[in-house]
Design an enzyme around this catalytic site. Structure first.
Site, PDB file in Angstrom:
ATOM      1  N   ALA A 319      74.802   7.223  14.779  1.00  0.00           N
ATOM      2  CA  ALA A 319      75.972   7.644  14.239  1.00  0.00           C
ATOM      3  C   ALA A 319      76.401   8.168  13.348  1.00  0.00           C
ATOM      4  O   ALA A 319      77.236   8.919  12.876  1.00  0.00           O
ATOM      5  CB  ALA A 319      77.313   6.426  14.354  1.00  0.00           C
ATOM      6  N   HIS A 443      71.111  -5.761 -14.469  1.00  0.00           N
ATOM      7  CA  HIS A 443      70.246  -6.659 -14.850  1.00  0.00           C
ATOM      8  C   HIS A 443      71.003  -8.471 -14.593  1.00  0.00           C
ATOM      9  O   HIS A 443      72.013  -8.468 -14.774  1.00  0.00           O
ATOM     10  CB  HIS A 443      69.083  -6.506 -15.682  1.00  0.00           C
ATOM     11  CG  HIS A 443      68.480  -8.063 -15.400  1.00  0.00           C
ATOM     12  ND1 HIS A 443      67.992  -8.092 -15.011  1.00  0.00           N
ATOM     13  CD2 HIS A 443      68.735  -9.017 -16.644  1.00  0.00           C
ATOM     14  CE1 HIS A 443      67.310  -9.671 -15.339  1.00  0.00           C
ATOM     15  NE2 HIS A 443      67.383 -10.404 -15.804  1.00  0.00           N
TER      16      HIS A 443
END
Length: 471
Positions: A319, A443
């Site tokens: 797709a 982080h």
């Protein structure tokens, strides 16, 4: 013109309302074109009604069955009947959304069958009504449907394409799958998580051979860990129905007999492109020996009025490819410069764990002659993956050791599909390792795995070790 023949004048006619067709229609309409979109049935194509959306919806349900979190005790059950009811609601709502987009962008949508009568005319059949349209431009986006296996030509409720498995009434106790592609992998993973015993057989020498070898090996390890049985190099397949079950006999890669029993068999053996009834010869649209419409980089066919996108053009049946090509075709016929290339086509597989890939595999990079350096980061070293309780998997970076260009990104594990978007952008911009390492990365976060893999590929000890091996 034949006396008495009424010809309706159209501007841009698009045949096929799957992802490529409806994206092309909306794109062209936004740029001022008068667009008529025609499809044999409902908009959305195979992707919405039996492919992409149902498969990913089942994958979501399957992944929820496996979720866990610290301090939580959860118990879940799955009903295929309830899932089918809710699947139909999802598809209906998405289809309504498409109709709303057509209306807001003034795209005319018509249900009917279209075929070319000449290089500038189309015949449109709507029940008992037949009309002739002239057009300025046309885009063909008719897609494809599942191909049947050569060893089984009969129709049976127990033997179905994998797409048809998304409409069955209950989860089979034992499911046999024939195929070695990503569609087979998704079905195997989802039904195994929902309780089926799953056997996968393929004539290929390895399962999912197009994956980077490291990623493919890890996925097969995960399948084995989950209890999904995979047999490769299978030949001489025979299917026998015995009451409400099937027996599959074959020969394995060693030439020894293989016998499997199941409640159902699903197959994925390629696609049949929808070209035969289009009258392409009347329109001077050339078709290749492999039954693709021949197009240039702007998705233009041998008839410069007519474009093509999606499964009916060269390349994989995805797709994401159809959507990009649909937009390129729309832009080009609106007078803008636009091209579509397949060398940076991302591949995503909604298995447990998920897989995503972009660019060259390590083998492809070596064959192409690059001085290859690789870096791997295990997801068990990623704090964010650990917090989610899903530390299986890894990410892998392929880079040119001399130019520092990044050549490929491959991932398996939690966050793989989201991570690949960063890899896709990096390759498109011809990024080097420093472009990946320099920016700040949140982080904890999945993205840290890319940084660690890239940094590992640069470690002096690793490079020196490789040089010594080459000596």
């Amino acid at each position: 013109m034949v006396v008495g023949e009424l010809v309706y004048e159209k501007d841009l006619v698009i045949i096929g309302a799957g992802p490529g067709g409806y994206q092309a229609a909306i794109r062209a309409a936004k740029q001022g074109r008068d667009v008529t979109l025609i499809d044999r049935t409902h908009p959305g194509g195979e992707c919405l009604h039996s492919g992409c959306i149902p498969s990913k919806l089942l994958a979501v349900s399957a992944s929820k069955m496996k979720e866990s979190a610290p301090g939580l005790t959860m118990s879940a059950s799955f009903s295929m009947k309830q899932w089918n009811d809710e699947k139909r609601d999802v598809i209906t709502n998405l289809e309504k959304g498409l109709h709303s987009l057509f209306k807001s962008n003034k795209v005319e949508f018509i249900e009917g069958n279209a075929s070319f009568l000449s290089e500038e005319r189309i015949g449109v059949e709507q029940g008992e009504k037949f009309e002739v349209w002239s057009f300025n431009h046309a885009i063909i986006a008719t897609g494809s449907s599942p191909k049947s296996p050569s060893f089984y030509e009969e129709h049976s409720e127990l033997v179905r394409s994998v797409e048809e498995l998304y409409s069955i009434e209950s989860v089979p106790e034992t499911l046999v799958l024939y195929g070695g592609d990503y569609i087979t992998a998704e079905v195997a993973s989802s039904f195994r998580a929902l309780g089926s015993t799953v056997h996968v057989i393929t004539e290929e020498g390895t399962f999912l051979p197009d994956l980077d070898e490291t990623i493919g090996k890890e996925l097969r390890r995960q399948f084995k860990k989950q209890g999904i049985h995979v047999s490769t190099g299978i030949t001489n397949i025979t299917i026998i129905e015995e009451g409400n079950s099937i027996k599959v006999t074959a020969q394995d890669s060693k030439g020894e007999g293989l016998q499997l029993f199941g409640d159902m068999l699903g197959y994925s053996v390629g696609r049949v492109r929808h070209l035969e009834a289009l009258g392409l010869g009347n329109a001077n649209v050339k078709v290749t020996e492999d039954h693709f419409i021949a197009t240039n980089e702007s998705c233009q066919s041998s008839n410069n009025r007519i474009y093509a996108c999606g499964d009916i053009t060269m390349g994989p049946s995805l797709a994401v490819k159809a959507i990009k090509q649909g937009k390129v075709a729309a832009d080009h016929c609106c007078g803008f410069s636009a091209v579509s290339e397949l060398n940076l086509l991302p591949i995503v597989i909604h298995t447990l764990p998920k897989v995503a890939s972009i660019g060259l595999t390590e083998k492809e990079a070596n064959v192409a002659g690059y001085p290859v350096s690789t870096g791997i980061s295990q997801m068990r070293a990623n704090g964010y993956a650990t917090l989610h309780g899903q530390s299986d998997g890894l990410v892998k970076v392929i880079r040119d050791e001399e130019s520092h260009l990044l050549l490929g990104f491959h991932a398996i594990g939690i966050g793989a599909i989201e991570l690949i978007e960063k890899g896709t952008l990096a390759l498109e911009m011809a990024a080097r390792d420093e472009d990946f390492i320099y920016p700040y990365t949140p982080h904890p976060g999945f993205g840290e795995a890319w940084i660690e893999a890239t940094e590992f590929s640069l470690e002096p000890s690793k490079l020196e070790s490789k040089k010594q091996k080459q000596r």
